[in-house]
Design an enzyme around this catalytic site. Structure first.
Site, mmCIF file in Angstrom:
data_model
loop_
_atom_site.group_PDB
_atom_site.id
_atom_site.type_symbol
_atom_site.label_atom_id
_atom_site.label_comp_id
_atom_site.label_asym_id
_atom_site.label_seq_id
_atom_site.Cartn_x
_atom_site.Cartn_y
_atom_site.Cartn_z
ATOM 1 N N LEU A 95 37.418 47.380 41.969
ATOM 2 C CA LEU A 95 38.782 47.570 42.727
ATOM 3 C C LEU A 95 38.693 48.539 43.773
ATOM 4 C CD1 LEU A 95 40.273 49.770 40.318
ATOM 5 C CD2 LEU A 95 41.631 48.419 41.693
ATOM 6 N N ARG A 96 36.654 48.082 44.855
ATOM 7 C CA ARG A 96 35.849 48.210 45.885
ATOM 8 C C ARG A 96 36.923 48.108 46.718
ATOM 9 N NH1 ARG A 96 30.635 50.054 45.956
ATOM 10 N NH2 ARG A 96 30.569 49.232 44.049
ATOM 11 N N GLY A 97 38.022 46.950 46.776
ATOM 12 C CA GLY A 97 38.295 45.462 48.493
ATOM 13 C C GLY A 97 39.288 46.595 48.578
#
Lengths: 341, 551
Positions: A272-274
């Protein structure tokens, strides 16, 4: 020390400049990775950024640049507790650096002269609330990379050695530069950088002449050159400060959140970092442009730099990652005309 | 002595360095030790350079606490970084400079702390300074092929204040900048540092000659000193033709107002190309590529002969002769007790007890190198080369994920060729692989020999090599390069046996349409896994190879 080359005077390299400005607007985006040829102004831009950033307010004697007296770590025994303005720290991490110098170690001087066990802070302490710049980041030794990852992740440096147990905050923005031909970066480290941009030498003769001319002017008469660009740099700084203020008020429509998710799914970006970075970057972009809410145009502008290094690696893909991202952006958000309507 | 004679160039370079050591960034002196180099270094002495060597310790580089002096004096003594304080630093044996040292030197040069004279004795292919350093050094002189008779003693270098003022006042015109930039473009030089440094050299040359304006000759000479070595040998034709549009109109505009001073960049290109012999140029260009491939694992470890391994925390231990004492850690361990021990045991500067000794330890897990040995012969090329390339790419991405190093050997016609020295760079590997043509005989024995040679070589450098052969197995060229099917088969079998005896555990991938018994036998001799792949299916290959790679 001579003043660095003014940020606004850097010719071209818009993506790189844009990415750096956005991390200045919102440091939580998490750093920039600049990959590209030699002599394209990577180091110049990073050093220029330092001069451009507004100063931070900190306790004068604090080794980790704490904002308040209460935040100073106990081991530092800070004596000078006045609050002063200091330039945003930009700390260079040289390639051959030892672990001692990065994390800090026993202060051998005090140990030898006074027989006291004290902690000597390292580069991570100095970089707190600022930037940590690694040139040739892809050549950094693995164990240092591991260490940096750990600290960048937790925002805290923990030192357990020589009978000491020390911890201090180390929240910094990683800025890395390097040349991909000399070796790649591990995906784990790639992912830690918020944004990634590729730079190339300008191909056009006029642009190149302009680059050389400005650099020459700067070196021959630095004072006059800096004076000429002072106003432009000041404007940029003002814009960054205004954007920092505006950032909290930027509205994010649900449709944009869905767009972010759709983009990341379509690209197969891990984790989910992106998605989070894409959203933050788009918000910073909107704030910087003076918009009130995030639009698809902002997403479109920042998607390549926020996502291109997070793609599942297809090392043999002929097209660059940025191209792949743009392709998916066009597929997911529709062509540019449609967005403009 | 003609214009481009290296000795004349060396003299000019020295005078430029004397004029502005920091501005010129430095001199790359490529020469083996000998009277010519001695002449140059003797002349350099006038500038009192600080000498450094590639094995320089971090303490010397960074400055900081001087342990020896501190212990002797009983109070902290500091020393400055050897790079600080302006002036000139002279790096001997620059070809052994590690990436880490290069990064520090680059930082110091960028910050304007010092100029650098790099004495490069590179002899072997692939040896050489890190690219970052090469790019920053302004001037280049190669002292190869100078006859003893040519060696006129170099006059002591002295720069008078008038010249310095003139240098500071001189400025390049817009046209001069343009000429230099165009020259760089024609020579295929990407870095923007090149025209800047060349411009500075031109200013310096004009100032040294006592002129108040920069002449065409200055630019030409500056190109010889600062641009020649950066170019690639045939770049002038290749790079000017694709964009003919900017060339004519710029020359039109520039030539019209001012004809006397401006110089067409073609002349500069010619001068630059004439400066260095073509074979040296080609070597430098090759070197650049080889270097960018082989420096991937950083810190020049492979050149030094063994990988140092990851340092672990020092352990308390006994000094038994083989262990290396970690002095700093030992002192650190002793430090907190000093006051206490001083109270007990008399006047001594440092009170050390055996329990303080700390021993250095390194984690010496060596890196794996996969040597891909690829059959690019006619029989293979017709049907399968593209498929096989695809398969290799897949293997590469797997080995990339495992942080293995990769080397590529291709064999076709009568010879085997090392296409890519050990590297971790996928970009490089991909490029070399794409450029590999197919056709010709199958010198399987030569391919295996090349792989074995490389394996032996890198084993000495601390790698663990594995050989992966991809072939359809119809060896028809023997080791002597003759088309003799029988002998070719025998030779291949013989080399395979040597491999089996020394480097077992490889992999033979049979890319023929039908499984080949001969090849299976060969794999047996090599003590390698045999994998028949009648259709190179990427995913199938991946599944088949994974356990073998993992072992």
């Amino acid at each position: 020390m001579t003043k660095p080359f003014p940020f606004s005077a850097i010719v071209g390299q818009d993506d790189m400049k844009q990415a750096m400005v956005l991390t200045a607007v919102d440091p939580s985006i998490g750093g920039v990775l600049v990959f590209g040829d030699r002599g394209t102004g990577k180091s110049t831009a990073v050093r220029a950024l330092a001069a451009l950033l507004p100063p931070i307010r900190q306790v004068a004697g604090c080794p980790v640049n704490s904002a308040r007296k209460a935040d100073c770590p106990d081991w530092a025994e800070v004596e000078d507790t006045r609050l002063v303005n200091r330039p945003t720290p930009v700390v260079d991490l040289p390639l051959g650096v030892t672990e001692d110098r990065v994390t800090g170690a026993l202060d051998i001087e005090r140990a030898l002269t006074r027989g006291e066990k004290a902690f000597q802070p390292g580069l991570l302490a100095r970089a707190n609330r600022g930037y940590l710049y690694i040139d040739e980041v892809n050549l950094l030794e693995d164990h240092i990379v591991d260490l940096l990852l750990d600290v960048a992740q937790s925002g805290e440096n923990v030192v357990e050695r020589e009978g000491m147990s020390i911890r201090h905050p180390a929240r910094f923005v990683l800025v890395g530069s390097g040349n991909p031909e000399e070796g790649e970066l591990r995906p784990q480290l790639l992912d830690r950088f918020g944004l990634s941009v590729d730079v190339t030498s300008p191909r056009d003769v006029d642009t190149r002449v302009e680059v050389v001319r400005r650099r020459d002017a700067y070196e021959r008469d630095g004072k006059a050159f800096l004076r000429d660009w002072e106003a432009a740099d000041a404007d940029l700084r003002k814009a960054i400060l205004a954007a920092r203020k505006a950032l909290v008020k930027i509205a994010t429509p649900d449709a944009i959140l869905r767009d972010c998710a759709a983009l990341c799914i379509a690209l197969g970006a891990d984790g989910l970092r992106g998605e989070l970075t894409l959203l933050k970057t788009a918000r910073a972009q909107a704030a910087y442009e003076g918009a009130t809410d995030v639009s698809r145009a902002h997403l479109r502008r920042v998607a390549p730099m926020a996502l291109q290094h997070r793609l599942r690696r297809d090392p043999m893909d002929e097209a660059g990652s940025a191209t792949r991202v743009m392709r998916v952006v066009t597929e997911t958000l529709g062509p540019i005309q449609a967005a403009a309507e | 002595m003609n214009d481009g004679h290296p000795w004349g160039l060396a003299r000019d370079a020295l005078r430029l360095i004397a004029l502005d050591p920091v501005g010129m960034a430095g001199l790359w002196l490529r020469a083996r030790p000998g009277p010519a180099r001695d002449g140059v270094t003797a002349a350099l002495e006038a500038l009192s350079p600080r000498r450094i060597h590639p094995g320089l310790s971090d303490e010397a580089l960074d400055g900081g606490l001087d342990l020896a002096a501190t212990l002797a004096a009983g109070a902290p003594r500091y020393r400055d970084s050897i790079l600080a304080g302006g002036g000139l630093v002279c790096l001997a044996m620059a070809e052994r400079c590690s990436a880490a040292l290069a990064a520090r030197l680059c930082q110091a040069m960028d910050a304007g702390h010092c100029g650098l004279v790099a004495l490069d004795e590179a002899a072997e292919e692939g040896e050489g300074m890190p690219l970052a350093l090469r790019d920053r050094l302004g001037l280049f002189v190669a002292l190869d092929g100078i006859a003893l008779a040519d060696l006129a003693p170099l006059a002591p270098i002295a720069v008078d204040p008038a010249t310095r003022t003139r240098y500071a006042d001189l400025a390049l015109t817009e046209d001069d900048h343009r000429t230099l930039v165009e020259t760089c473009a024609a020579l295929g030089i990407d870095s923007l540092r090149a025209p800047l440094l060349a411009g500075r050299a031109a200013r310096g040359l004009a100032a040294l000659a006592g002129r108040d304006a920069i002449s065409a000759r200055d630019l030409q000479r500056a190109a010889m000193l600062a641009l020649a070595h950066r170019g690639s040998p045939a770049a002038d034709e290749a790079d000017t033709t694709p964009d003919p549009t900017p060339e004519p109109d710029t020359t039109d505009q520039d030539d019209a107002p001012e004809t006397a001073a401006s110089l067409p960049s073609e002349l500069l290109v010619e001068a630059a190309l004439a400066t260095l012999p073509q074979d040296l140029l080609a070597r430098l260009a090759d070197d650049r590529q080889a270097r960018s491939a082989s420096s991937a694992h950083g810190s020049g470890a492979a050149i030094r002969g063994n990988r140092r391994g990851r340092p672990l925390a020092s352990r308390p231990g006994r000094l038994d002769g083989s262990a290396r004492l970690d002095v700093t850690a030992t002192l650190r361990a002793a430090a907190p007790w000093q006051t206490l021990r001083a109270a007990q045991g008399g006047k001594r500067l440092v009170h050390l007890r055996p329990s303080d000794f700390r021993i250095r330890r390194f984690d010496q897990k060596s890196d794996r190198l996969l040597i891909f040995t690829l059959d690019a012969s006619g029989s293979q090329a017709m049907a399968r080369l593209a498929e096989v390339k695809g398969a290799i790419e897949l293997l590469l991405s797997q080995s990339y994920a495992r942080r293995d190093h990769v080397a590529l050997i291709g064999f076709r016609g009568t010879v085997a060729e090392l296409l890519l020295p050990p590297t971790r760079s996928l970009v490089q590997t991909k490029r070399r692989l794409a450029a590999l043509p197919g056709g010709g005989g199958t010198p399987l024995a030569a391919g295996l020999t090349a792989a074995l040679d490389l394996a032996r070589q890198v084993a000495g450098q601390g790698f663990t090599p594995s050989i992966v052969v991809l072939t359809d197995g119809r060896a028809n060229i023997d080791l002597g390069g003759q088309a003799d099917r029988m002998r070719a088969g025998q030779d291949a079998a013989r080399v395979a046996r040597v491999i089996g005896a020394t480097r077992p555990g490889g992999l033979v991938i049979d890319t023929g349409r039908r499984a080949n018994a001969q090849l299976q036998e060969l794999a047996g001799r090599m003590a390698a896994h045999y994998l028949p792949l009648p259709r190179v299916d990427a995913s199938q290959l991946g599944t088949a190879v994974r356990p073998i790679l993992a072992s």
